[in-house]
Design an enzyme around this catalytic site. Sequence first.
Site, PDB file in Angstrom:
ATOM      1  NE  ARG A  88     -23.620  14.067 -26.558  1.00  0.00           N
ATOM      2  CZ  ARG A  88     -22.299  14.124 -26.658  1.00  0.00           C
ATOM      3  NH1 ARG A  88     -21.669  13.360 -27.515  1.00  0.00           N
ATOM      4  NH2 ARG A  88     -21.610  14.953 -25.910  1.00  0.00           N
ATOM      5  CE  LYS A 132      -3.688  16.331 -16.062  1.00  0.00           C
ATOM      6  NZ  LYS A 132      -3.184  16.348 -17.431  1.00  0.00           N
ATOM      7  N   GLY A 155     -20.275  15.082 -20.165  1.00  0.00           N
ATOM      8  CA  GLY A 155     -19.099  14.215 -20.060  1.00  0.00           C
ATOM      9  C   GLY A 155     -19.178  13.266 -18.890  1.00  0.00           C
ATOM     10  N   GLY A 181     -17.224  19.604 -23.008  1.00  0.00           N
ATOM     11  CA  GLY A 181     -16.348  20.738 -23.318  1.00  0.00           C
ATOM     12  C   GLY A 181     -17.137  22.017 -23.559  1.00  0.00           C
TER      13      GLY A 181
HETATM   14  P1  AMP Z   1     -11.932  15.592 -15.848  1.00  0.00           P
HETATM   15  O1  AMP Z   1     -11.932  15.084 -17.273  1.00  0.00           O
HETATM   16  O2  AMP Z   1     -10.849  16.552 -15.541  1.00  0.00           O
HETATM   17  O3  AMP Z   1     -13.306  16.047 -15.391  1.00  0.00           O
HETATM   18  O4  AMP Z   1     -11.565  14.342 -14.964  1.00  0.00           O
HETATM   19  C1  AMP Z   1     -12.321  13.182 -14.894  1.00  0.00           C
HETATM   20  C2  AMP Z   1     -11.412  12.106 -14.417  1.00  0.00           C
HETATM   21  O5  AMP Z   1     -10.872  12.467 -13.174  1.00  0.00           O
HETATM   22  C3  AMP Z   1     -12.084  10.763 -14.226  1.00  0.00           C
HETATM   23  O6  AMP Z   1     -11.639   9.892 -15.225  1.00  0.00           O
HETATM   24  C4  AMP Z   1     -11.606  10.324 -12.834  1.00  0.00           C
HETATM   25  O7  AMP Z   1     -11.123   8.996 -12.824  1.00  0.00           O
HETATM   26  C5  AMP Z   1     -10.436  11.276 -12.560  1.00  0.00           C
HETATM   27  N1  AMP Z   1     -10.224  11.471 -11.122  1.00  0.00           N
HETATM   28  C6  AMP Z   1     -11.104  11.853 -10.199  1.00  0.00           C
HETATM   29  N2  AMP Z   1     -10.553  11.864  -8.987  1.00  0.00           N
HETATM   30  C7  AMP Z   1      -9.274  11.481  -9.124  1.00  0.00           C
HETATM   31  C8  AMP Z   1      -8.177  11.284  -8.223  1.00  0.00           C
HETATM   32  N3  AMP Z   1      -8.329  11.491  -6.903  1.00  0.00           N
HETATM   33  N4  AMP Z   1      -7.001  10.883  -8.737  1.00  0.00           N
HETATM   34  C9  AMP Z   1      -6.871  10.664 -10.059  1.00  0.00           C
HETATM   35  N5  AMP Z   1      -7.845  10.836 -10.970  1.00  0.00           N
HETATM   36  C10 AMP Z   1      -9.046  11.245 -10.507  1.00  0.00           C
END
Ligand code: AMP
Length: 402
Positions: A38, A202, A355, A378
């Site tokens: 950054r 998610k 991120g 974000g």
């Molecule tokens: P996000 O912030 O929604 O992009 O999610 C990122 C996070 O998703 C990371 O910290 C990963 O550890 C988690 N992640 C990825 N795949 C899985 C999975 N199969 N089960 C649980 N967490 C996951």
Amino acid sequence: MQDIISIKDIDITNKKVFLRCDFNVPMDEFGNITDDRRIRSALPTIKYCLDQGCSIVVASHFGRPKNGFEEKYSLKPVAKRLGFALGLDVIMANDVIGADAKDKVAKLKKGEILMLENLRFEKGETKNDEALAKEFASYADVYINDAFGVCHRAHSSVEAITKFFSEEQRAAGFLLQKEIDFAEKLIKKPTRPFVAVVGGSKVSGKLQALTNLLPRVDKLIIGGGMAFTFLKALGENIGNSIVEEELIPEALNILKRGKELGVKIYLPVDVVAAQSFSPDSAVKFVTSQEIPSGWMGLDIGPASIRLFQEAIIDAQTIWWNGPMGVFEMDKFSKGSMKMSHSIAETHATTVVGGGDTADVVARFGDADEMTFISTGGGASLELIEGKELPGVKPLRKKDEWL
Ligand code: AMP
């Protein structure tokens, strides 16, 4: 949407510039900056200002301080690193709008750079406080925003401050401009085939982005934890894998809409299943149809990696946001690592959301191979969702005929 007012559109010659940057950099427990991307990303704008004979008041937030000054949230190490990168001394203020900052701003000479302390030491910053914004505005003749990572927030130094500068006195820096150009090109005129690769924990976090992207992409690859809501929607037994039951109808809807639109949607065909959410857990590779009850999928398996590699091979544009598994644990990082390598190896224009995904790409040594890596997680997602960011809106050119 109107074009953005670029730093090159306004006259900044010999002016005092208030430059909002995003220097919210990761630091280890010893206070060392572990990734200075950054800071490096802000250099083109800073150098341009210096070349135009400006003096620069650099402002940023850092972390989430709760109650005014806290040493661990001080921007001093950042000022030092910026100084190294520029080969110049960066003057550090001990406060934001206190006597020290005001005195140093008043004494700032052409070619000098002053860094204010962490803007969030002032409570009004995150409240978009106008009185605080007025204080910031009193520091300079010109306002430049290069802090993409915080443009999705209406904060004093991002939104309210723009009210105190006319259209000839406010503009986007080169980094902000680049971030917006890449996102708008993806949304409006991607070179096809356009493949979106999404992952992360998610569906809920990416639902709006998926909805906005679906009519624009040729293929959608879904990995990570969010894939399990889709697999469950298709009737698979997903054991203890992460799932958002309430979003199953949405997942089905996305699959149905995808079919109607002719978008090819890919889900993992196998997973790395673990008995517990732990780096020491027993693991096995199983097909998505055979996840044992009580086990959870924590990464995509080798067959899915092959499948996804095949699917991106002809891509001309790839947008990637979200890891394929729990990449923070070595055992479950292979899917993300292989996807990172495979995306880097294509001939496509590759745009990586900020991120976690930016961390993945850096960790596996592919950063230099990507076309563009966003500096804001974000903010990057909100642009892809089709939203106008509060920090960007005031920097749009007004309709010429109005
Ligand atoms: P996000 O912030 O929604 O992009 O999610 C990122 C996070 O998703 C990371 O910290 C990963 O550890 C988690 N992640 C990825 N795949 C899985 C999975 N199969 N089960 C649980 N967490 C996951």
